[in-house]
Design a protein around this motif. Structure first.
Motif, PDB file in Angstrom:
ATOM      1  N   GLN A  75       9.262   1.193   6.932  1.00 41.25           N
ATOM      2  CA  GLN A  75       8.430   1.259   5.738  1.00 41.25           C
ATOM      3  C   GLN A  75       6.957   1.405   6.099  1.00 41.25           C
ATOM      4  O   GLN A  75       6.222   2.195   5.491  1.00 41.25           O
ATOM      5  CB  GLN A  75       8.635   0.001   4.875  1.00 41.25           C
ATOM      6  CG  GLN A  75       7.988   0.113   3.490  1.00 41.25           C
ATOM      7  CD  GLN A  75       8.608   1.231   2.661  1.00 41.25           C
ATOM      8  OE1 GLN A  75       9.811   1.212   2.373  1.00 41.25           O
ATOM      9  NE2 GLN A  75       7.808   2.221   2.280  1.00 41.25           N
TER      10      GLN A  75
ATOM     11  N   ASP B 223       4.762   4.674   5.065  1.00 41.62           N
ATOM     12  CA  ASP B 223       3.543   4.512   4.274  1.00 41.62           C
ATOM     13  C   ASP B 223       2.319   5.045   5.010  1.00 41.62           C
ATOM     14  O   ASP B 223       1.463   5.723   4.418  1.00 41.62           O
ATOM     15  CB  ASP B 223       3.328   3.033   3.930  1.00 41.62           C
ATOM     16  CG  ASP B 223       4.374   2.484   2.968  1.00 41.62           C
ATOM     17  OD1 ASP B 223       5.104   3.295   2.356  1.00 41.62           O
ATOM     18  OD2 ASP B 223       4.469   1.247   2.850  1.00 41.62           O
TER      19      ASP B 223
ATOM     20  N   LEU C  73      15.311   4.354   5.995  1.00 38.79           N
ATOM     21  CA  LEU C  73      15.193   3.419   4.872  1.00 38.79           C
ATOM     22  C   LEU C  73      16.232   3.668   3.791  1.00 38.79           C
ATOM     23  O   LEU C  73      16.846   2.725   3.259  1.00 38.79           O
ATOM     24  CB  LEU C  73      13.791   3.531   4.250  1.00 38.79           C
ATOM     25  CG  LEU C  73      12.628   2.931   5.038  1.00 38.79           C
ATOM     26  CD1 LEU C  73      11.306   3.401   4.453  1.00 38.79           C
ATOM     27  CD2 LEU C  73      12.703   1.407   5.038  1.00 38.79           C
TER      28      LEU C  73
END
Length: 522
Positions: free
Chosen positions: A237, A241, A403
């Motif tokens: 993550q 990001d 993910l």
């Protein structure tokens, strides 16, 4: 560490400042590391920063990012091999290396030389009053940000290659007795220091510089290196990001209308919006010893342009490319030799083949990403890619797949890379599992980033993901063993995710015992 590090630290700022002075066309001056009364101007801080950049090409056209680092990242993987006469390279290529391998020692020394220069430069800059000397705190923090980015890059390489390494974050003037013979620091602690450096850098570096300063670290470069570190750590993550932040910073892929992937590596392409961070090489003949790289002459064979042919690539790798894939044009599929014969890849590996005496069937192909255009001139005129935008895109695609499994954004990113290479798009419906799309991502990465120093890390990360963390060497073994001249060279008792610590370091650092290399060599 004691012997190597003391030599480095006591000369680092001397070298930093004389290099910087020469580059600026200023009168050359030499100052003592400890002469705080003389080193008081912002220009001295700037010169210190330049000296840290210079360490990227330690040892002229061969050291660190100018050449030797790629020996450690590419030779043990499955595309690049080496001539049997190149003993140090053969050891790396065939997994027979040990702690005495000269390339391993050279890279270790180069890494710590850059760390040393960064530490000295940071200490120097912090003592300079930029505001009272006509500059600003913003410029001061930018200079510190550049230094800390470069230190983070050095520690990223150190931890990728050796795992636990000594962590030194201060100048030699602050050393205690224990710093003279530093113990190994756990990898996670070193990574925490890398993150701290990069977070400072991304907050204090500008988004861009004038074209003439293309090789300076930017906030985008700091973010992109954070992405690379988060990927290595499996922090998907955070990686996704941070990659998105880079994607919002105005980088792009070099388009087919601009010449596409082949023109990206053209000798004349000094600055492109796809390059996030590069090692700047001179574009002037005769620069070999001071400001160039060794890739051009090492990448291509004598028969092509009197190159040394140090990085031959397996024909099996060439066979992976579709004939319409522009990336295949960055390999020597067919060329006319200096002696008038055509060198051609055999048909069974996807080439045109041919018959003697006019045609010689190739036994290897060679990398053309770093053109060598001047015979007998060792200078490499290309800027060496360290981070480029295509890598950030592919890392986001991979992180999103880890993910969420197959998803349209990952497919779109892969297609952007494929379409730029002249290939058709893939479809989300063709990938029913995370493992299937992961394999596709690493296949595309293999063809996109060969000879850019990414394959070894990719194989280890791929193995870690495919085995849910239980066997990071799963894919390394699967892909590398078939390329070995003697498959029995590979040993399940050796941890190929890390190199042995150099023998020179063990002998000079009393904190290290020979047993530190148990499990790192056969």
């Amino acid at each position: 560490m004691k012997r190597i590090y003391k030599i480095i630290t006591t000369v680092s700022v001397l070298g930093v400042l004389t290099i910087g002075a020469c580059e600026n066309g200023l009168q050359e001056e030499t100052f003592s590391v400890y002469d705080e009364n003389t080193l008081t101007k912002p220009q001295h801080g700037e010169q210190g920063v330049r000296g840290v950049y210079a360490a990227l090409k330690d040892n002229g056209g061969f050291g660190y990012y100018a050449g030797y680092l790629y020996w450690l990242y590419e030779y043990p993987a499955d595309a690049v091999t080496t001539a049997v006469t190149a003993r140090q390279g053969v050891q790396l290529d065939q997994l027979t290396y040990d702690a005495t391998n000269a390339a391993i020692n050279d890279v270790w020394t180069s890494v710590y030389r850059m760390i040393s220069r960064a530490n000295e430069a940071e200490a120097l800059i912090k003592k300079i009053d930029y505001v009272k000397n006509g500059s600003s705190e913003q410029v001061k923090n930018q200079n510190i940000g550049e230094v800390r980015f470069l230190r983070a890059l050095a520690y990223y390489d150190a931890t990728s290659l050796w795992g636990d390494v000594p962590l030194l974050l201060k100048s030699s003037s602050e050393f205690t007795e224990s710093d003279e013979n530093p113990a190994l620091t756990p990898k996670a602690e070193v990574e925490a220091a890398i993150i701290a450096d990069l977070e400072f850098a991304e907050s204090n570096l500008p988004p861009s510089y004038p074209p003439a300063e293309v090789a300076r670290a930017t906030s985008g470069a700091a973010k992109a290196l954070l992405v690379r570190l988060y990927m290595r750590r499996g922090e998907w993550q955070k990686a996704a990001d941070k990659a998105l932040e880079v994607m919002n910073k105005n980088y792009d892929l070099r388009t087919p209308a601009e010449g596409g992937i082949v023109s990206l590596f053209d000798t004349g392409n000094r600055s492109d919006n796809e390059f996030i961070f590069v090692l700047k090489s001179s574009n002037e003949p005769g620069a070999y010893g001071i400001n160039s790289n060794s890739f051009g002459i090492n990448s291509t064979p004598w028969d092509l342009n009197r190159g040394w042919g140090s990085f031959p690539i397996h024909l099996q790798f060439y066979s992976l490319f579709d004939k319409t894939d522009d990336r295949r044009n960055l390999l020597t599929g067919k060329f006319t030799s200096l002696y008038g014969q055509v060198i051609s890849v055999p048909k069974e590996f996807g080439g045109e083949g041919g018959t003697a005496p006019d045609t010689v069937l190739a036994t290897y192909v060679y990398n053309l990403k770093y053109p060598h255009v001047n015979n007998y001139n060792y200078a490499g005129f290309n800027n060496v890619t360290i981070i480029r935008y295509a890598d950030v895109l592919m890392m986001r695609a991979e992180a999103l797949n880890e993910l969420n499994g197959p998803n349209q954004e990952s497919i779109d990113v892969i297609n952007a890379i494929r379409n730029r290479a002249g290939l058709s798009s893939i479809q989300l419906a063709s990938y029913s599992s995370k493992a299937a799309l992961r394999d596709r991502i690493f296949e595309e990465r293999f063809k996109e980033f060969f000879m850019e120093g990414r394959r070894r890390d990719d194989l280890i990360r791929w193995g870690r993901s495919a085995s849910n963390g239980s066997n990071p060497l799963l894919k390394f073994k699967e892909k590398v063993v078939p390329t070995l001249r003697n498959p029995s060279t590979y040993s399940d008792n050796v941890d190929y995710t890390v190199y042995p610590y150099p023998q020179n370091e063990i002998q000079s650092n009393t904190s290290l015992e020979p047993s530190v290399n148990n499990g790192r060599v056969k």
